[in-house]
Write a protein that holds these residues in place. Structure first.
Motif: not given
Lengths: 285, 333
Positions: A220, A59, A52-56, A245-247, A251
């Protein structure tokens, strides 16, 4: 230099120019594929496809996105196919050449040039609000169907036009009605072309994000849809979200998702080519 | 909002940070697994700036209450507000406060709501790393650069400060549809949605990072997280608001200066708004409390700056009052 030598030189020059033009497109595509493959290929594994989508970033996966894309694809095909093909048959076989038909034709061509986000706004008002479908798969598929209908109608007409007059005349001569002629002769003969048009237009629909964001597709969604009335997300939205996203790790995820989306598109195009070739072998005039 | 922020001194913030840790530790242990019987859908939409925080909270909330289906959209603060004011969604993510016309629409549809700030973002002014002349900038100078009257007239660096080089200035900033643009113009120009139009605008901050990092005469602004992730390619400019009561001189944006309010006026709060009908449902109450409990940790993880712990406490109280009022009205109906 004689005249014929000059002409041969011109001929050669145009050939070189033609090869150059062909390769520009291919080189751009190759650079793009290479860049994406380097960036994202290492990211694709079973976990990426089933998470599933995640902030990490490490993951996060695209399960809900690709399942949503497949749902949208199938529903759009089911809705757009009968509508587009029927409209094409009507315009080509039944309608009389008059101002009304002209008016219809011009407008269908115009529709093909309307920006996709406008279809999104239309879908939001009609399907999401008036028909109360909400931001569901069905609303999304209906919106995308509108988007690709003009392309399907135009390609259907072209395919039907390519069927020789003599086939129809032969059928009529045997006493077949108009409908029998269309159903038994014209449609089977033009089916390869029609199918190619539908699949190519679906490939376009698969890549759309803007109209779906407008009708309320989500970013999400922690569950895969069970029915056409469920909420959903699609690959282009997930890609769009990750690229902003910045991280930097996101990408890489986006590149991975782009490869999966490209694979779906190539698969569709492959099916189109296969069906067309098979059809061409069957039809012998 | 700004007034509220300025009340917190650095010492206060430090004391409260300890409190947060203690508090979140307690919160974690009491809540765990206790609410697995909750179910239902929570629909969230709105700002793509706030999205990463809400996504993180929703992801963690799944462990807390697996049967609650939380979905998050990204139709922008404006798009989200419109849906929220029509009662189509339960919670809206917002990178600015609700404006008058949105409030009016909500009132017409009998929507009552509560506004909860959840984190800060420090809008960062950046230049190319090889730019050796700009070492600080004042708010007045930023206004001179960005106000509508600057269009076509302020085009060279030495027009802003005479000792800066006689070179063209290239501007990069948020697109006019974004909440970032609204906040920046409000804080710098003094009027929301008013600025010059002749600059490179993009809704995608990565595009702005790319622009500023490849243009030696560039000046741009965007969210702190985008500067933080690209520090090797960018140079942040300390901003002087010429008000020494909240930190002297030019202040560099950082976790500390945004949090304690000394990085003014460019640190902006990010919000969620909760619909009162939704707030009468137990799963929404649980989710919002979970949000406020975990926002300090999660917002920092995704690149934003947590507010002082006391603010989260206040918001929790505010929400508790609001939700108990909401469920009382819901029962009467």
């Amino acid at each position: 230099m004689t005249n014929s030598e000059k002409n041969r030189l011109k001929d050669k020059a145009f050939q070189v120019f033609g090869v150059f033009c062909t390769f520009i497109g291919l080189i751009v595509l190759a650079v793009f594929l290479f860049d994406i493959a380097i960036e994202g290929f290492s990211r694709i594994d079973w976990d990426f496809l089933t998470s599933l989508p995640s902030r990490r970033a490490s993951r996060a996966g695209i399960l809900t996105a690709w399942v949503g894309t497949l749902w949208i694809l199938v529903l759009t095909a089911i809705i757009a196919f009968p509508l587009g093909v029927s409209a094409g048959i009507y315009l080509e076989e039944y309608s009389k050449k008059n101002r009304w038909t002209n008016f219809l034709e011009i407008n269908i061509s115009n529709l093909a040039g309307v920006p996709s986000i406008i279809y999104g706004l239309l879908g939001l008002e009609i399907f999401v609000r008036q028909m109360r479908l909400g931001g569901s798969l069905l609303a999304g598929a209906l919106t995308l169907s509108l988007l690709i209908l003009p392309i399907i109608i135009v390609t259907t007409r072209e395919a039907i036009k390519a069927v020789p007059r003599s086939i129809r005349d032969g059928s009529f001569a045997l006493g077949a009605s108009k409908w029998q002629t269309v159903w038994n002769q014209v449609l089977p003969a033009s089916f390869g072309g029609i199918l190619t048009g539908i699949i190519l237009s679906l490939s376009r629909a698969v890549g759309e994000a803007a109209p779906l964001i407008v009708i309320g597709a989500l970013a999400y969604v922690p569950f895969t849809p069970d029915s056409p009335l469920d909420e959903f997300t699609v690959l282009p939205i997930q890609i769009f979200n990750w690229t902003s996203r910045p991280q930097a790790e996101f990408l890489t995820n986006a590149a991975g998702a782009i490869i999966v989306l490209l694979a779906i598109t190539f698969l569709l195009n492959g099916i189109a080519v296969y069906l067309r070739n098979r059809q061409q072998r069957k039809v012998k005039w | 909002m700004l007034n509220l922020r300025l009340n917190y001194s650095k010492i206060n913030a430090a004391l409260l940070l300890g409190g947060t840790l203690l508090f979140s530790a307690c919160g974690g242990s009491t809540n765990e697994g206790a609410n697995s019987d909750l179910s239902g859908n929570i629909q969230i939409d709105g700002s793509s700036t706030v999205y990463p925080i809400t996504e993180a909270v929703a992801e963690e909330f799944r462990a807390e209450a697996p049967d609650v289906r939380v979905t998050v959209g990204v139709s922008g603060t404006g798009g989200g507000m419109k849906k929220f004011s029509r009662g189509e969604i339960d919670i809206v993510d917002a990178s600015r406060t609700m404006n008058e016309s949105e409030k009016q629409l909500a009132a017409e549809n009998n929507i009552t709501f509560v506004e909860l700030p959840v984190a800060y973002d420090g809008l960062t002014v950046v230049v190319h790393p090889e730019n050796d002349w700009v070492n600080d900038i004042t708010v007045a100078e930023l206004k001179k650069i960005w106000e509508p009257a600057a269009q076509g007239t302020i085009t060279r660096w030495n027009q802003i400060r005479p000792e800066w080089p006689d070179q063209e200035i290239h501007l990069y900033g948020a697109g006019v549809e974004s909440g970032t643009y609204d906040y920046f113009t409000e804080a710098i120009v003094g009027e929301s949605h008013a600025s010059r139009g002749d600059y490179t605008a993009s809704e995608d901050d990565n595009v702005l990072v790319q622009g500023v990092s490849t243009d030696p005469y560039a000046l741009g602004f965007f969210g702190y997280a985008y500067y933080d992730e690209n520090q090797d390619k960018l140079k942040a400019v300390p901003v002087n608001d010429e008000n020494d009561s909240n930190g002297q001189g030019a202040i560099m944006p950082s976790l500390e200066t945004v949090k304690d309010g000394s990085y003014a006026p460019l640190s902006r709060p990010l919000y969620i708004y909760v619909n009162s009908k939704a707030a009468s449902r137990p799963e929404v109450v649980e989710f919002v409390n979970f949000y406020l409990d975990n926002a300090p940790e999660l917002s920092e993880e995704v690149g934003y700056i947590p507010m002082p712990a006391e603010v989260y406490q206040e918001q929790k109280q505010k929400f508790e009052q609001f939700s108990s009022g909401a469920s009382a009205t819901a029962q009467q109906q």
